[in-house]
Design a protein around this motif. Structure first.
Motif, PDB file in Angstrom:
ATOM      1  N   VAL A 169      90.846 126.603  24.239  1.00 54.90           N
ATOM      2  CA  VAL A 169      91.003 125.291  23.610  1.00 54.90           C
ATOM      3  C   VAL A 169      90.267 125.260  22.280  1.00 54.90           C
ATOM      4  N   GLU A 170      90.894 124.629  21.302  1.00 54.84           N
ATOM      5  CA  GLU A 170      90.296 124.476  19.971  1.00 54.84           C
ATOM      6  C   GLU A 170      90.253 122.993  19.611  1.00 54.84           C
ATOM      7  N   MET A 171      89.080 122.511  19.194  1.00 54.88           N
ATOM      8  CA  MET A 171      88.965 121.143  18.693  1.00 54.88           C
ATOM      9  C   MET A 171      88.892 121.200  17.171  1.00 54.88           C
ATOM     10  N   GLU A 172      89.857 120.543  16.511  1.00 54.30           N
ATOM     11  CA  GLU A 172      89.888 120.546  15.053  1.00 54.30           C
ATOM     12  C   GLU A 172      88.948 119.482  14.495  1.00 54.30           C
ATOM     13  N   ALA A 173      88.625 119.593  13.213  1.00 54.24           N
ATOM     14  CA  ALA A 173      87.763 118.617  12.547  1.00 54.24           C
ATOM     15  C   ALA A 173      88.407 117.230  12.602  1.00 54.24           C
ATOM     16  N   PRO A 174      87.617 116.170  12.645  1.00 51.46           N
ATOM     17  CA  PRO A 174      88.178 114.819  12.767  1.00 51.46           C
ATOM     18  C   PRO A 174      89.122 114.456  11.633  1.00 51.46           C
ATOM     19  N   LEU A 175      90.188 113.749  11.992  1.00 53.02           N
ATOM     20  CA  LEU A 175      91.091 113.172  10.998  1.00 53.02           C
ATOM     21  C   LEU A 175      90.538 111.860  10.479  1.00 53.02           C
ATOM     22  N   MET A 176      89.749 111.174  11.323  1.00 52.66           N
ATOM     23  CA  MET A 176      89.117 109.912  10.947  1.00 52.66           C
ATOM     24  C   MET A 176      87.816 109.782  11.718  1.00 52.66           C
ATOM     25  N   ASP A 177      86.789 109.319  11.023  1.00 55.00           N
ATOM     26  CA  ASP A 177      85.481 109.117  11.634  1.00 55.00           C
ATOM     27  C   ASP A 177      84.919 107.806  11.103  1.00 55.00           C
ATOM     28  N   GLU A 178      85.022 106.758  11.897  1.00 54.06           N
ATOM     29  CA  GLU A 178      84.610 105.430  11.466  1.00 54.06           C
ATOM     30  C   GLU A 178      83.637 104.833  12.474  1.00 54.06           C
ATOM     31  N   ASN A 179      82.423 104.522  12.019  1.00 55.02           N
ATOM     32  CA  ASN A 179      81.410 103.959  12.904  1.00 55.02           C
ATOM     33  C   ASN A 179      81.782 102.545  13.349  1.00 55.02           C
ATOM     34  N   ALA A 180      81.232 102.157  14.472  1.00 57.70           N
ATOM     35  CA  ALA A 180      81.392 100.782  14.938  1.00 57.70           C
ATOM     36  C   ALA A 180      80.586  99.837  14.041  1.00 57.70           C
ATOM     37  N   LEU A 181      80.970  98.566  14.062  1.00 55.22           N
ATOM     38  CA  LEU A 181      80.294  97.520  13.289  1.00 55.22           C
ATOM     39  C   LEU A 181      79.499  96.632  14.235  1.00 55.22           C
ATOM     40  N   GLU A 182      78.255  96.349  13.872  1.00 50.81           N
ATOM     41  CA  GLU A 182      77.455  95.392  14.620  1.00 50.81           C
ATOM     42  C   GLU A 182      76.474  94.742  13.644  1.00 50.81           C
ATOM     43  N   THR A 183      76.750  93.501  13.272  1.00 56.56           N
ATOM     44  CA  THR A 183      75.938  92.795  12.291  1.00 56.56           C
ATOM     45  C   THR A 183      75.078  91.751  12.997  1.00 56.56           C
ATOM     46  N   PRO A 184      73.775  91.835  12.891  1.00 56.51           N
ATOM     47  CA  PRO A 184      72.898  90.899  13.597  1.00 56.51           C
ATOM     48  C   PRO A 184      73.109  89.453  13.139  1.00 56.51           C
ATOM     49  N   GLU A 215      77.416 104.886  19.484  1.00 54.98           N
ATOM     50  CA  GLU A 215      78.163 106.124  19.687  1.00 54.98           C
ATOM     51  C   GLU A 215      78.491 106.746  18.330  1.00 54.98           C
ATOM     52  N   THR A 216      78.471 108.058  18.284  1.00 51.93           N
ATOM     53  CA  THR A 216      78.737 108.780  17.042  1.00 51.93           C
ATOM     54  C   THR A 216      79.713 109.924  17.298  1.00 51.93           C
ATOM     55  N   LYS A 217      80.182 110.509  16.212  1.00 51.80           N
ATOM     56  CA  LYS A 217      81.038 111.690  16.342  1.00 51.80           C
ATOM     57  C   LYS A 217      80.324 112.771  17.145  1.00 51.80           C
ATOM     58  N   GLU A 218      79.032 112.946  16.878  1.00 52.09           N
ATOM     59  CA  GLU A 218      78.274 113.998  17.547  1.00 52.09           C
ATOM     60  C   GLU A 218      78.176 113.745  19.057  1.00 52.09           C
ATOM     61  N   SER A 219      77.943 112.488  19.431  1.00 53.10           N
ATOM     62  CA  SER A 219      77.816 112.196  20.864  1.00 53.10           C
ATOM     63  C   SER A 219      79.152 112.345  21.582  1.00 53.10           C
ATOM     64  N   VAL A 220      80.233 111.934  20.936  1.00 55.44           N
ATOM     65  CA  VAL A 220      81.564 112.087  21.532  1.00 55.44           C
ATOM     66  C   VAL A 220      81.939 113.559  21.624  1.00 55.44           C
ATOM     67  N   TRP A 221      81.638 114.302  20.563  1.00 56.49           N
ATOM     68  CA  TRP A 221      81.930 115.742  20.529  1.00 56.49           C
ATOM     69  C   TRP A 221      81.240 116.448  21.691  1.00 56.49           C
ATOM     70  N   LYS A 222      79.978 116.083  21.913  1.00 62.78           N
ATOM     71  CA  LYS A 222      79.213 116.719  22.980  1.00 62.78           C
ATOM     72  C   LYS A 222      79.852 116.472  24.343  1.00 62.78           C
ATOM     73  N   GLU A 223      80.344 115.227  24.554  1.00 64.88           N
ATOM     74  CA  GLU A 223      80.994 114.905  25.826  1.00 64.88           C
ATOM     75  C   GLU A 223      82.245 115.742  26.044  1.00 64.88           C
ATOM     76  N   PHE A 224      83.044 115.923  24.986  1.00 68.85           N
ATOM     77  CA  PHE A 224      84.262 116.726  25.117  1.00 68.85           C
ATOM     78  C   PHE A 224      83.931 118.198  25.293  1.00 68.85           C
ATOM     79  N   GLU A 225      82.922 118.676  24.603  1.00 65.90           N
ATOM     80  CA  GLU A 225      82.540 120.075  24.762  1.00 65.90           C
ATOM     81  C   GLU A 225      82.061 120.355  26.181  1.00 65.90           C
ATOM     82  N   CYS A 226      81.330 119.399  26.759  1.00 69.33           N
ATOM     83  CA  CYS A 226      80.877 119.559  28.146  1.00 69.33           C
ATOM     84  C   CYS A 226      82.064 119.594  29.100  1.00 69.33           C
ATOM     85  N   LEU A 227      83.046 118.725  28.870  1.00 72.30           N
ATOM     86  CA  LEU A 227      84.238 118.704  29.719  1.00 72.30           C
ATOM     87  C   LEU A 227      84.985 120.019  29.619  1.00 72.30           C
ATOM     88  N   LEU A 228      85.188 120.512  28.401  1.00 73.62           N
ATOM     89  CA  LEU A 228      85.946 121.755  28.215  1.00 73.62           C
ATOM     90  C   LEU A 228      85.198 122.960  28.761  1.00 73.62           C
TER      91      LEU A 228
END
Length: 387
Positions: free
Chosen positions: A294-309, A269-282
């Motif tokens: 409705v206005e969505m402001e720029a992210p205050l924090m954007d941190e990717n998930a961790l997955e180490t093989p 999951e990424t900021k872009e994929s989450v953003w798209k879901e919220f834009e579709c809902l709105l």
């Protein structure tokens, strides 16, 4: 090589008590002085033990401390990392900066998150240095600022293109090896209305009421959607609305309302994929409510998930050492974020492992199990030798 007998647990516990006694609450919290005094203590510790170090300025008055133990020329680099800042002390039952030892526990703000891990890493390097051991890999110990707010310390560390073959990040995991953690996206969402006298509310547009429509739509859509996404170690993604603000006085129709959203991300999951879901809902909600703005402001924090093989060297080494010292090599996932996410984003395979339980972090009564602190120092040291 067995250096366990030279680790000096009581000296380690005394160092931990010193760290806890220094107020390093993140300045984001009211009255937080930051990490300056603690950084001075950590640097003095390295200087007294002849371990080369440097300060890395992050923001005014706040610097990372980076220690270095050289390995064999041309070989690998391993990062040991722990943050120096803590959560607020407000609401604690005991004196937050007067470390208290009762039985096998040490109490105080930061004792668990993450001064125990920091002390253990410092002592691991000291033990290797005193023994005259040249590890196979070069070791960098990063004592970082600002993990509790926006990860600026570790971000500064990696922005210069640091290259490393693995990293161990000291968050409280009960000494379990964490190979996956959720990411986090935080942002503000605002509804706009039109102010009016509360005696004639029909002349206005109530932004709080409009926000209620958004909240209801979120609650109807996302929990069902998230149930279809499940990670083997992390479970489902989540969202939480932690803050809502709207209106200025009771006799006025509010013309704005703001919420702050905390969205926990799974790997992929990424900021872009989450953003798209919220834009579709709105967008869908707007079709039913033409006045909704409705206005969505720029992210205050954007941190990717961790997955180490599991195939990464850092995972294999730590698993081997854990099996030898702890009798198990469990690999798990956690819902919280850490500096490991930024290290992994920079291409450094990372795991999270440290003494203490996350349930005690930020708690009104924070403490750490001292047996785990001693084991952590041994585990870090043995991992350095095997990496």
């Amino acid at each position: 090589m067995n250096l366990k007998s030279t680790l000096e647990p009581e000296t380690l516990f005394a160092t931990l008590a010193d760290l806890v006694s220094i107020n390093s609450v993140n300045p984001q919290y009211p009255g937080g002085p930051g990490e300056g005094a603690l950084a001075e203590y950590v640097s003095d510790y390295f200087a007294k033990n002849s371990i080369p170090f440097e300060f890395q300025a992050v923001t005014e008055g706040r610097s990372n401390v980076i220690a270095k133990v050289e390995g064999k020329p041309g070989d690998r680099t391993l990062i040991l990392e722990a943050h120096m800042d803590t959560a607020s002390e407000i609401g604690m039952f005991r004196q937050p900066f007067q470390p208290l030892r009762e039985g096998n526990r040490l109490y105080g703000r930061g004792s668990c998150d993450t001064k125990a891990g920091l002390a253990a890493m410092m002592h691991a390097l000291k033990t290797l240095k005193r023994a005259g051991v040249c590890p196979q890999s070069t070791v960098l110990l990063l004592a970082a600022v600002d993990e509790e707010y926006s990860f600026r310390g570790v971000s500064k560390f990696v922005e210069k293109g640091i290259r490393a073959d693995g990293a161990i990040v000291a968050e409280p995991t009960g000494l379990t090896t964490i190979v996956a953690s959720k990411g986090v996206l935080r942002w503000r969402l605002k509804t706009h209305g039109r102010a009016a006298h509360s005696a004639k509310p029909h002349l206005g547009v109530n932004a709080v009421t409009e926000m209620a429509k958004v909240l209801m739509a979120m609650e109807e859509r996302f929990p069902v959607m998230f149930r279809d996404r499940r990670h083997a170690l992390l479970g489902c993604p989540t969202y939480n609305v932690g803050i809502i603000r709207g209106g200025v006085q009771v006799n006025q129709v509010p013309d704005s309302c703001t919420i702050e959203i905390d969205r926990r991300l799974l790997p992929g999951e990424t900021k872009e994929s989450v953003w798209k879901e919220f834009e579709c809902l709105l967008s869908s909600l707007g079709e039913k409510n033409p006045e909704l703005e409705v206005e969505m402001e720029a992210p205050l924090m954007d941190e990717n998930a961790l997955e180490t093989p599991a195939s990464e060297r850092i995972v294999q080494v730590v698993s081997n050492v854990s099996q030898k010292l702890l009798g198990h090599a469990r690999m798990e996932g956690v819902p919280f974020g850490s500096d490991a996410g930024r290290l992994a984003r920079a291409g450094i395979p990372s795991i999270i492992l440290g003494p203490g339980c996350i349930d005690q972090a930020h708690a009104a009564e924070e403490y750490v199990n001292l047996d785990q602190v001693a084991l952590a120092a041994e585990l870090y040291m043995e991992s350095v030798l095997e990496f």
